[in-house]
Write an enzyme that holds these catalytic residues in place. Structure first.
Site, PDB file in Angstrom:
ATOM      1  N   ASN A 229       0.518  -1.112  -0.002  1.00  0.00           N
ATOM      2  CA  ASN A 229      -0.077  -0.106  -0.060  1.00  0.00           C
ATOM      3  C   ASN A 229       0.955   1.248   0.137  1.00  0.00           C
ATOM      4  OD1 ASN A 229      -1.762   2.259   0.814  1.00  0.00           O
ATOM      5  ND2 ASN A 229      -3.299   0.734   1.604  1.00  0.00           N
TER       6      ASN A 229
ATOM      7  N   ARG B  89       4.858  18.434   0.882  1.00  0.00           N
ATOM      8  CA  ARG B  89       5.534  19.597   0.397  1.00  0.00           C
ATOM      9  C   ARG B  89       5.220  19.909  -0.930  1.00  0.00           C
ATOM     10  NH1 ARG B  89      10.867  20.382   2.369  1.00  0.00           N
ATOM     11  NH2 ARG B  89      10.882  21.877   0.804  1.00  0.00           N
TER      12      ARG B  89
ATOM     13  N   HIS C   8      -5.595   3.629  -1.656  1.00  0.00           N
ATOM     14  CA  HIS C   8      -6.855   3.853  -0.974  1.00  0.00           C
ATOM     15  C   HIS C   8      -7.133   5.339  -1.251  1.00  0.00           C
ATOM     16  CE1 HIS C   8      -9.575   3.147   2.722  1.00  0.00           C
ATOM     17  NE2 HIS C   8     -10.128   4.126   1.991  1.00  0.00           N
TER      18      HIS C   8
ATOM     19  N   ARG D  47      -9.121   8.718  -0.870  1.00  0.00           N
ATOM     20  CA  ARG D  47     -10.258   9.049  -0.259  1.00  0.00           C
ATOM     21  C   ARG D  47     -10.780  10.324  -0.470  1.00  0.00           C
ATOM     22  NH1 ARG D  47      -7.237   6.109   3.997  1.00  0.00           N
ATOM     23  NH2 ARG D  47      -8.671   5.057   5.197  1.00  0.00           N
TER      24      ARG D  47
ATOM     25  N   HIS E 254      -3.945  11.750   0.470  1.00  0.00           N
ATOM     26  CA  HIS E 254      -2.821  11.033   0.130  1.00  0.00           C
ATOM     27  C   HIS E 254      -2.641  10.616  -1.148  1.00  0.00           C
ATOM     28  CE1 HIS E 254      -5.559   7.757   1.569  1.00  0.00           C
ATOM     29  NE2 HIS E 254      -5.339   8.311   2.853  1.00  0.00           N
TER      30      HIS E 254
ATOM     31  N   GLU F 290      -8.793   0.063  -2.786  1.00  0.00           N
ATOM     32  CA  GLU F 290      -9.704   0.030  -1.787  1.00  0.00           C
ATOM     33  C   GLU F 290     -10.243   1.354  -1.211  1.00  0.00           C
ATOM     34  OE1 GLU F 290      -7.223  -1.807   1.309  1.00  0.00           O
ATOM     35  OE2 GLU F 290      -6.681   0.230   2.155  1.00  0.00           O
TER      36      GLU F 290
ATOM     37  N   THR G 102      -7.962   6.019   9.042  1.00  0.00           N
ATOM     38  CA  THR G 102      -7.749   4.888   8.648  1.00  0.00           C
ATOM     39  C   THR G 102      -8.926   3.875   9.025  1.00  0.00           C
ATOM     40  OG1 THR G 102      -6.174   3.110   8.747  1.00  0.00           O
ATOM     41  CG2 THR G 102      -6.443   3.910  10.711  1.00  0.00           C
TER      42      THR G 102
ATOM     43  N   HIS H 203      -3.835  -4.707   7.748  1.00  0.00           N
ATOM     44  CA  HIS H 203      -3.963  -3.584   8.829  1.00  0.00           C
ATOM     45  C   HIS H 203      -3.049  -3.940   9.912  1.00  0.00           C
ATOM     46  CE1 HIS H 203      -6.103   0.255   9.878  1.00  0.00           C
ATOM     47  NE2 HIS H 203      -5.498  -0.071  10.992  1.00  0.00           N
ATOM     48  N   ASP H 204      -1.976  -3.261   9.988  1.00  0.00           N
ATOM     49  CA  ASP H 204      -1.367  -3.211  11.325  1.00  0.00           C
ATOM     50  C   ASP H 204      -0.256  -4.454  11.010  1.00  0.00           C
ATOM     51  OD1 ASP H 204      -1.689  -0.801  11.869  1.00  0.00           O
ATOM     52  OD2 ASP H 204      -2.650  -1.176  13.873  1.00  0.00           O
TER      53      ASP H 204
ATOM     54  N   GLY I 194       1.101  -1.216   4.167  1.00  0.00           N
ATOM     55  CA  GLY I 194       1.743   0.049   3.817  1.00  0.00           C
ATOM     56  C   GLY I 194       2.332   0.494   5.051  1.00  0.00           C
ATOM     57  N   HIS I 195       1.600   1.107   5.921  1.00  0.00           N
ATOM     58  CA  HIS I 195       2.175   2.093   7.046  1.00  0.00           C
ATOM     59  C   HIS I 195       3.635   1.173   7.562  1.00  0.00           C
ATOM     60  CE1 HIS I 195       2.115   5.082  10.066  1.00  0.00           C
ATOM     61  NE2 HIS I 195       2.630   4.211  10.810  1.00  0.00           N
TER      62      HIS I 195
END
Length: 237
Positions: free
Chosen positions: A7, A18, A43, A45, A50, A70, A100, A190-191, A213-214
């Site tokens: 992701n 920036r 993803h 939004r 992002h 997603e 999130t 997720h996580d 991703g994160h």
């Protein structure tokens, strides 16, 4: 073998902070593929904080691996997915201002809505996945809606992993077994991280895809993107 879909939302977050085009989202996506990722996830939004809709349109023709979009199925999102025609669409029940994803669908109460979406995307040749928790009834109703796959929301597993990993994984194993019995494919996300991914995969080796991703982008700050992707893939072997 379980596929790793990266992701790249956090890459776009850094770029947007920036302005300009540094880091280059498209280049990072191609580099992820070159370094071994079997898919790219985005993803978008509504506020485009992002990934932007323009990013999604630009990525589709250049990617060589699976493309997963997603998001919450607003009219704008649905129109975008049908225009881009990714390999997979993953539906999440996010509110527009949500930071999130933090829960799965109530597939029982949203059955007619989700069924219509499964038909719409299926007719366009797009594989469908519904984001769910481990409640087996929600998984059963995802199957009734006609989903090709479900994606298990793994934050509860990740948050409990350090305390009692056997207890943390247990409901996910049960949910995964129900998913397989119902004939659907299985994704997870997720996580998930280098700390907990290998154990998750060891207990549920038939997972089709993990979307990360994160944690992956955070690890890349220290290890570099190429090494990080290699390490995540090692967790899935």
């Amino acid at each position: 073998m379980t596929k790793l879909s990266v992701n790249i939302n956090k890459v776009a977050t850094l770029r947007n902070a920036r302005g300009g085009n540094n880091p280059d989202v498209e280049k990072v996506a191609l580099d992820c593929e070159a370094f071994g990722a079997e898919g790219i996830t985005v993803h978008p939004r509504p506020d485009e904080r992002h990934i932007r809709y323009a990013d999604v349109l630009a990525l589709r023709p250049i990617l060589r691996t699976e493309f997963n979009i997603e998001g919450y199925p607003s009219k704008e999102f649905i129109d975008l997915v049908l225009k881009v025609k990714p390999h997979q669409v993953t539906l999440v029940p996010d509110a527009p201002d949500q930071i999130t994803s933090n829960s799965g669908w109530d597939t029982k109460n949203n059955l007619s809505f989700l069924t219509e979406l499964m038909d719409t995307f299926g007719e366009a040749g797009i594989r469908t996945s519904i984001f769910v928790g481990t409640d087996t009834e929600m998984i059963e109703y995802a199957a009734k809606a006609g989903a090709d796959r479900v994606e298990l929301y793994t934050e509860p597993y990740a948050s409990q992993y350090g305390k009692n990993r056997e207890a943390a994984i247990a409901p996910f194993v049960e949910a995964a077994k129900v998913t397989r019995k119902l004939g659907m494919g299985l994704n997870a996300g997720h996580d998930l991280s280098l700390e907990n991914l290998a154990y998750f995969h060891e207990n549920i080796p038939w997972v089709d895809e993990v979307s990360i991703g994160h944690a992956l982008i955070c690890d890349a700050l220290y290890l570099g993107l190429k090494k990080t992707i290699e390490e995540y893939k090692n967790c899935l072997r």
